[in-house]
Design a protein around this motif. Structure first.
Motif, PDB file in Angstrom:
ATOM      1  N   LEU A 174       0.813  -1.207   0.000  1.00 58.38           N
ATOM      2  CA  LEU A 174       0.000   0.000   0.000  1.00 58.38           C
ATOM      3  C   LEU A 174       0.850   1.262   0.000  1.00 58.38           C
ATOM      4  O   LEU A 174       0.530   2.221  -0.669  1.00 58.38           O
ATOM      5  CB  LEU A 174      -0.887  -0.019   1.262  1.00 58.38           C
ATOM      6  N   PHE A 175       1.938   1.248   0.706  1.00 63.06           N
ATOM      7  CA  PHE A 175       2.648   2.480   0.981  1.00 63.06           C
ATOM      8  C   PHE A 175       3.459   3.049  -0.169  1.00 63.06           C
ATOM      9  O   PHE A 175       3.641   4.260  -0.228  1.00 63.06           O
ATOM     10  CB  PHE A 175       3.472   2.317   2.255  1.00 63.06           C
ATOM     11  N   PRO A 176       3.935   2.290  -1.132  1.00 56.05           N
ATOM     12  CA  PRO A 176       4.595   2.930  -2.271  1.00 56.05           C
ATOM     13  C   PRO A 176       3.655   3.854  -3.036  1.00 56.05           C
ATOM     14  O   PRO A 176       4.095   4.783  -3.690  1.00 56.05           O
ATOM     15  CB  PRO A 176       5.035   1.755  -3.143  1.00 56.05           C
ATOM     16  N   ALA A 177       2.358   3.648  -2.926  1.00 58.42           N
ATOM     17  CA  ALA A 177       1.397   4.490  -3.630  1.00 58.42           C
ATOM     18  C   ALA A 177       1.346   5.907  -3.061  1.00 58.42           C
ATOM     19  O   ALA A 177       0.705   6.780  -3.623  1.00 58.42           O
ATOM     20  CB  ALA A 177       0.011   3.859  -3.560  1.00 58.42           C
ATOM     21  N   LEU A 178       2.025   6.115  -1.950  1.00 61.80           N
ATOM     22  CA  LEU A 178       2.019   7.448  -1.351  1.00 61.80           C
ATOM     23  C   LEU A 178       2.831   8.441  -2.170  1.00 61.80           C
ATOM     24  O   LEU A 178       2.727   9.635  -1.971  1.00 61.80           O
ATOM     25  CB  LEU A 178       2.572   7.386   0.080  1.00 61.80           C
ATOM     26  N   GLY A 179       3.630   7.932  -3.075  1.00 60.11           N
ATOM     27  CA  GLY A 179       4.400   8.825  -3.943  1.00 60.11           C
ATOM     28  C   GLY A 179       5.709   9.225  -3.294  1.00 60.11           C
ATOM     29  O   GLY A 179       6.014   8.867  -2.174  1.00 60.11           O
ATOM     30  N   ALA A 180       6.470   9.985  -4.028  1.00 58.54           N
ATOM     31  CA  ALA A 180       7.766  10.427  -3.526  1.00 58.54           C
ATOM     32  C   ALA A 180       7.560  11.476  -2.438  1.00 58.54           C
ATOM     33  O   ALA A 180       6.741  12.371  -2.565  1.00 58.54           O
ATOM     34  CB  ALA A 180       8.585  11.014  -4.664  1.00 58.54           C
ATOM     35  N   ALA A 181       8.314  11.364  -1.387  1.00 59.91           N
ATOM     36  CA  ALA A 181       8.205  12.310  -0.283  1.00 59.91           C
ATOM     37  C   ALA A 181       8.957  13.582  -0.645  1.00 59.91           C
ATOM     38  O   ALA A 181       9.999  13.539  -1.289  1.00 59.91           O
ATOM     39  CB  ALA A 181       8.797  11.701   0.986  1.00 59.91           C
ATOM     40  N   PRO A 182       8.434  14.721  -0.243  1.00 58.21           N
ATOM     41  CA  PRO A 182       9.138  15.965  -0.521  1.00 58.21           C
ATOM     42  C   PRO A 182      10.499  15.984   0.162  1.00 58.21           C
ATOM     43  O   PRO A 182      10.666  15.400   1.216  1.00 58.21           O
ATOM     44  CB  PRO A 182       8.221  17.043   0.057  1.00 58.21           C
ATOM     45  N   ALA A 183      11.451  16.686  -0.443  1.00 57.44           N
ATOM     46  CA  ALA A 183      12.814  16.710   0.082  1.00 57.44           C
ATOM     47  C   ALA A 183      12.865  17.286   1.484  1.00 57.44           C
ATOM     48  O   ALA A 183      13.696  16.895   2.283  1.00 57.44           O
ATOM     49  CB  ALA A 183      13.701  17.514  -0.852  1.00 57.44           C
ATOM     50  N   ALA A 184      11.975  18.214   1.815  1.00 58.22           N
ATOM     51  CA  ALA A 184      12.003  18.856   3.125  1.00 58.22           C
ATOM     52  C   ALA A 184      11.287  18.038   4.192  1.00 58.22           C
ATOM     53  O   ALA A 184      11.324  18.382   5.350  1.00 58.22           O
ATOM     54  CB  ALA A 184      11.361  20.234   3.035  1.00 58.22           C
ATOM     55  N   ALA A 185      10.625  16.955   3.792  1.00 55.49           N
ATOM     56  CA  ALA A 185       9.854  16.171   4.751  1.00 55.49           C
ATOM     57  C   ALA A 185      10.784  15.480   5.725  1.00 55.49           C
ATOM     58  O   ALA A 185      11.896  15.115   5.406  1.00 55.49           O
ATOM     59  CB  ALA A 185       9.003  15.144   4.024  1.00 55.49           C
ATOM     60  N   GLY A 186      10.308  15.293   6.924  1.00 55.18           N
ATOM     61  CA  GLY A 186      11.097  14.618   7.938  1.00 55.18           C
ATOM     62  C   GLY A 186      10.213  13.732   8.776  1.00 55.18           C
ATOM     63  O   GLY A 186       9.000  13.799   8.714  1.00 55.18           O
ATOM     64  N   GLY A 187      10.832  12.884   9.542  1.00 57.60           N
ATOM     65  CA  GLY A 187      10.087  12.022  10.436  1.00 57.60           C
ATOM     66  C   GLY A 187       9.623  10.748   9.751  1.00 57.60           C
ATOM     67  O   GLY A 187       9.577  10.647   8.542  1.00 57.60           O
ATOM     68  N   VAL A 188       9.313   9.817  10.589  1.00 51.24           N
ATOM     69  CA  VAL A 188       8.844   8.520  10.131  1.00 51.24           C
ATOM     70  C   VAL A 188       7.534   8.246  10.841  1.00 51.24           C
ATOM     71  O   VAL A 188       7.414   8.465  12.034  1.00 51.24           O
ATOM     72  CB  VAL A 188       9.874   7.420  10.475  1.00 51.24           C
ATOM     73  N   GLY A 189       6.562   7.792  10.083  1.00 50.51           N
ATOM     74  CA  GLY A 189       5.274   7.472  10.677  1.00 50.51           C
ATOM     75  C   GLY A 189       4.940   6.014  10.510  1.00 50.51           C
ATOM     76  O   GLY A 189       5.522   5.313   9.692  1.00 50.51           O
ATOM     77  N   PHE A 190       4.022   5.561  11.312  1.00 52.00           N
ATOM     78  CA  PHE A 190       3.525   4.208  11.150  1.00 52.00           C
ATOM     79  C   PHE A 190       2.029   4.202  11.349  1.00 52.00           C
ATOM     80  O   PHE A 190       1.465   5.084  11.986  1.00 52.00           O
ATOM     81  CB  PHE A 190       4.226   3.211  12.086  1.00 52.00           C
ATOM     82  N   VAL A 191       1.389   3.214  10.754  1.00 45.75           N
ATOM     83  CA  VAL A 191      -0.063   3.075  10.822  1.00 45.75           C
ATOM     84  C   VAL A 191      -0.379   1.629  11.160  1.00 45.75           C
ATOM     85  O   VAL A 191       0.166   0.705  10.546  1.00 45.75           O
ATOM     86  CB  VAL A 191      -0.729   3.449   9.477  1.00 45.75           C
TER      87      VAL A 191
END
Length: 180
Positions: free
Chosen positions: A16-33
């Motif tokens: 499921l998670f690859p469908a989230l697309g590329a993360a912006p370069a400025a994004a930070g942190g790791v989440g879980f669901v």
């Protein structure tokens, strides 16, 4: 017996998670669901659970009764064993064994039907769940989101993250699904 399992709804969600697309370069942190919890607490997941309970609830109760009857027969056999002849004992053991085998066959068939429905309905929930996860991740500036079954921050795994760097997005995803 326990309520019908929701766990099967959450299987196969790692893709499921690859469908989230590329993360912006400025994004930070790791989440879980925790997708199992998302399915259990989202309106869509609760509707599936209600449907399963309505469709298979009576059968589940019948299985519980059959199981109880078999257990009672086994208890009576254990109690009466010293008083029984070898032929009586073998006959009763064979009878109980055939009841157990029939029970297991019938139960497996129903569980297969339940699993099929859960998988079909789980697929219907995938797109809204993906959208909700993507929206929450973007809103919170999260670079990566993992399913709790694949990555559980409470258990040391193959990945290392600085303590507190991960963010549990489960409730936010549930809330986003509730808002729709």
């Amino acid at each position: 017996m326990q309520p019908l399992p929701v766990r099967l709804l959450a299987t196969g969600l790692i893709g499921l998670f690859p469908a989230l697309g590329a993360a912006p370069a400025a994004a930070g942190g790791v989440g879980f669901v925790d997708m199992e919890r998302v399915f259990a607490q989202s309106p869509q997941g609760q509707a599936v659970q209600q449907r399963l309970n309505e469709e298979f609830g009576d059968e589940q109760q019948a299985f519980a009764r059959r199981e109880q009857e078999i257990r009672q027969m086994q208890a009576r056999l254990e109690r009466d064993k010293p008083l029984m002849s070898k032929a009586q004992l073998e006959k009763k053991e064979t009878e109980i064994k055939s009841l157990i085998e029939a029970f297991e066959e019938d139960f497996a068939a129903v569980q297969e039907q339940v699993a099929k429905i859960q998988q079909e309905e789980g697929q219907k929930l995938m797109e809204p769940a993906q959208d909700a996860i993507a929206a929450v991740a973007e809103e919170r500036d999260i670079a990566a989101v993992f399913e709790v079954g694949a990555f559980d921050p409470s258990r040391a795994g193959m990945l290392y993250f600085e303590e507190g760097a991960e963010v549990d997005l489960t409730q936010a995803v549930i809330d986003a699904l509730n808002a729709d």
